[in-house]
Design a protein around this motif. Structure first.
Motif, PDB file in Angstrom:
ATOM      1  N   GLY A 170     -21.474  28.839 -45.337  1.00  0.00           N
ATOM      2  CA  GLY A 170     -20.748  27.619 -46.192  1.00  0.00           C
ATOM      3  C   GLY A 170     -21.786  27.117 -45.234  1.00  0.00           C
ATOM      4  O   GLY A 170     -22.670  27.202 -44.556  1.00  0.00           O
ATOM      5  N   ILE A 171     -21.221  25.327 -45.197  1.00  0.00           N
ATOM      6  CA  ILE A 171     -22.789  24.359 -44.929  1.00  0.00           C
ATOM      7  C   ILE A 171     -22.085  23.731 -43.565  1.00  0.00           C
ATOM      8  O   ILE A 171     -20.795  22.637 -43.391  1.00  0.00           O
ATOM      9  CB  ILE A 171     -23.129  23.686 -45.855  1.00  0.00           C
ATOM     10  CG1 ILE A 171     -23.701  23.606 -47.047  1.00  0.00           C
ATOM     11  CG2 ILE A 171     -24.047  22.120 -44.982  1.00  0.00           C
ATOM     12  CD1 ILE A 171     -23.782  22.512 -48.228  1.00  0.00           C
ATOM     13  N   SER A 172     -22.931  23.461 -42.447  1.00  0.00           N
ATOM     14  CA  SER A 172     -22.242  22.463 -41.508  1.00  0.00           C
ATOM     15  C   SER A 172     -23.777  21.835 -40.596  1.00  0.00           C
ATOM     16  O   SER A 172     -24.254  21.468 -41.919  1.00  0.00           O
ATOM     17  CB  SER A 172     -22.451  23.549 -39.857  1.00  0.00           C
ATOM     18  OG  SER A 172     -23.064  24.138 -39.806  1.00  0.00           O
ATOM     19  N   TYR A 173     -23.256  20.950 -40.208  1.00  0.00           N
ATOM     20  CA  TYR A 173     -23.334  20.558 -39.664  1.00  0.00           C
ATOM     21  C   TYR A 173     -23.293  19.436 -38.512  1.00  0.00           C
ATOM     22  O   TYR A 173     -23.002  20.267 -37.677  1.00  0.00           O
ATOM     23  CB  TYR A 173     -22.537  17.835 -40.215  1.00  0.00           C
ATOM     24  CG  TYR A 173     -23.476  17.424 -39.297  1.00  0.00           C
ATOM     25  CD1 TYR A 173     -24.557  16.792 -39.833  1.00  0.00           C
ATOM     26  CD2 TYR A 173     -23.288  16.575 -38.464  1.00  0.00           C
ATOM     27  CE1 TYR A 173     -25.410  15.826 -39.158  1.00  0.00           C
ATOM     28  CE2 TYR A 173     -23.600  15.497 -37.126  1.00  0.00           C
ATOM     29  CZ  TYR A 173     -24.722  14.995 -37.663  1.00  0.00           C
ATOM     30  OH  TYR A 173     -25.264  14.152 -37.405  1.00  0.00           O
ATOM     31  N   TYR A 174     -25.293  19.159 -37.567  1.00  0.00           N
ATOM     32  CA  TYR A 174     -25.364  19.003 -36.164  1.00  0.00           C
ATOM     33  C   TYR A 174     -26.047  17.534 -36.266  1.00  0.00           C
ATOM     34  O   TYR A 174     -27.573  17.716 -36.518  1.00  0.00           O
ATOM     35  CB  TYR A 174     -26.259  20.867 -35.180  1.00  0.00           C
ATOM     36  CG  TYR A 174     -25.914  20.298 -34.198  1.00  0.00           C
ATOM     37  CD1 TYR A 174     -24.704  20.809 -33.493  1.00  0.00           C
ATOM     38  CD2 TYR A 174     -26.591  19.920 -32.900  1.00  0.00           C
ATOM     39  CE1 TYR A 174     -24.381  21.046 -32.017  1.00  0.00           C
ATOM     40  CE2 TYR A 174     -26.187  19.936 -31.756  1.00  0.00           C
ATOM     41  CZ  TYR A 174     -25.602  20.437 -31.786  1.00  0.00           C
ATOM     42  OH  TYR A 174     -24.905  20.693 -29.574  1.00  0.00           O
ATOM     43  N   GLY A 175     -25.757  16.990 -35.203  1.00  0.00           N
ATOM     44  CA  GLY A 175     -26.211  15.761 -34.951  1.00  0.00           C
ATOM     45  C   GLY A 175     -26.603  15.771 -33.655  1.00  0.00           C
ATOM     46  O   GLY A 175     -26.451  16.519 -32.695  1.00  0.00           O
ATOM     47  N   ILE A 176     -27.709  14.718 -33.806  1.00  0.00           N
ATOM     48  CA  ILE A 176     -27.890  15.689 -32.067  1.00  0.00           C
ATOM     49  C   ILE A 176     -27.362  14.071 -31.213  1.00  0.00           C
ATOM     50  O   ILE A 176     -28.024  12.453 -31.404  1.00  0.00           O
ATOM     51  CB  ILE A 176     -29.596  14.860 -31.616  1.00  0.00           C
ATOM     52  CG1 ILE A 176     -30.357  15.820 -33.023  1.00  0.00           C
ATOM     53  CG2 ILE A 176     -29.977  14.662 -30.949  1.00  0.00           C
ATOM     54  CD1 ILE A 176     -29.809  17.442 -32.085  1.00  0.00           C
ATOM     55  N   ILE A 177     -26.890  13.919 -30.551  1.00  0.00           N
ATOM     56  CA  ILE A 177     -26.035  12.715 -29.413  1.00  0.00           C
ATOM     57  C   ILE A 177     -26.596  12.686 -28.202  1.00  0.00           C
ATOM     58  O   ILE A 177     -25.927  13.500 -27.325  1.00  0.00           O
ATOM     59  CB  ILE A 177     -24.820  13.159 -29.618  1.00  0.00           C
ATOM     60  CG1 ILE A 177     -23.826  12.689 -31.311  1.00  0.00           C
ATOM     61  CG2 ILE A 177     -23.963  11.788 -28.598  1.00  0.00           C
ATOM     62  CD1 ILE A 177     -22.876  13.162 -31.257  1.00  0.00           C
ATOM     63  N   THR A 178     -27.504  11.837 -28.299  1.00  0.00           N
ATOM     64  CA  THR A 178     -28.089  11.813 -26.610  1.00  0.00           C
ATOM     65  C   THR A 178     -27.077  11.052 -25.485  1.00  0.00           C
ATOM     66  O   THR A 178     -26.080  10.592 -26.234  1.00  0.00           O
ATOM     67  CB  THR A 178     -29.509  10.318 -26.350  1.00  0.00           C
ATOM     68  OG1 THR A 178     -28.709   9.628 -26.222  1.00  0.00           O
ATOM     69  CG2 THR A 178     -30.444  11.528 -27.614  1.00  0.00           C
ATOM     70  N   LEU A 179     -27.571  11.294 -24.529  1.00  0.00           N
ATOM     71  CA  LEU A 179     -26.759  10.309 -23.363  1.00  0.00           C
ATOM     72  C   LEU A 179     -26.145   8.603 -23.983  1.00  0.00           C
ATOM     73  O   LEU A 179     -25.346   8.524 -23.368  1.00  0.00           O
ATOM     74  CB  LEU A 179     -26.972  10.646 -21.785  1.00  0.00           C
ATOM     75  CG  LEU A 179     -26.047   9.482 -20.521  1.00  0.00           C
ATOM     76  CD1 LEU A 179     -24.707  10.590 -20.418  1.00  0.00           C
ATOM     77  CD2 LEU A 179     -26.872  10.526 -18.980  1.00  0.00           C
TER      78      LEU A 179
END
Length: 217
Positions: free
Chosen positions: A177-186
């Motif tokens: 299926g579809i997943s999400y990945y987000g860039i979360i910096t410090l």
């Protein structure tokens, strides 16, 4: 949990990592938790950190989606579900569905939330997760939050036509299926923690990971 992004159903359970992929920094933090602490493992997934927690403290409460807890998958080398594995092997662990009320009746000394926020496509929902954890922490309780904001394969996402940009991250299709990945910096992580009501947030970077320790004062 599952999220609807413009009609696409995002399956966050697909991002859970196995017990064979722990972070040394998280394991070090776990090893310093007092043995008498009650600990919340929010987004316990495939029990990557629930297992070392079970070897360290007397009482752990794991929380995850109904999908994650019930589906048959490989956990510590066994084909089973999270519910079945815990019932069979971990006397000091209780797992709870996120949508239920049982875990919201428990107050804990420590909590971990590792690589969970990056799988959530909505900023407001990330803040809500942190608020919910804060609500279960005792006074002066500590929360460890981690995100992975850098990896060599992230660059490949920008060259794939089937991967779409969304909220400083990507919607990633796969066979599951579809997943999400987000860039979360410090910096991003620190802001999220403050928005959730944590006044004391101590952040650091270790390798590819942003790490924040939040104190519920």
């Amino acid at each position: 949990m599952r999220y609807d992004v413009n009609g696409l159903i995002i399956k966050s359970e697909n991002t859970a990592k196995s017990v064979m992929q722990p972070s040394r920094r998280v394991l070090d933090w776990i090893e310093n938790i007092p043995r008498n602490h009650i600990v919340l493992d929010y987004g316990c997934g495939k029990l990557r950190y629930t297992l070392p927690l079970a070897n360290r403290v007397n009482q752990i409460h794991g929380v995850d989606s109904t999908y994650q807890l019930n589906k048959t998958q490989t956990i510590n080398g066994e084909m089973t579900s999270v519910f079945e594995y815990v019932e069979k092997n971990l006397d000091n662990v209780t797992v709870h569905e996120i949508g239920g009320d049982s875990w919201k009746k428990i107050y804990v000394d420590s909590a971990i939330c590792t690589n969970v926020l990056s799988a959530i496509p909505f900023t407001e929902e990330r803040i809500n997760v942190l608020k919910n954890i804060k609500g279960q922490l005792k006074k002066n309780g500590k929360l460890l939050v981690t995100t992975q904001f850098r990896n060599s394969y992230f660059k490949s996402y920008t060259n794939r036509e089937d991967i779409k940009d969304y909220n400083n991250g990507w919607l990633i299709p796969s066979r599951q299926g579809i997943s999400y990945y987000g860039i979360i910096t410090l910096q991003d992580l620190t802001v999220l923690c403050h928005e959730a009501g944590f006044l004391k947030v101590y952040g650091t970077i270790q390798g590819e990971n942003a790490i924040a320790i939040c104190i519920n004062d």
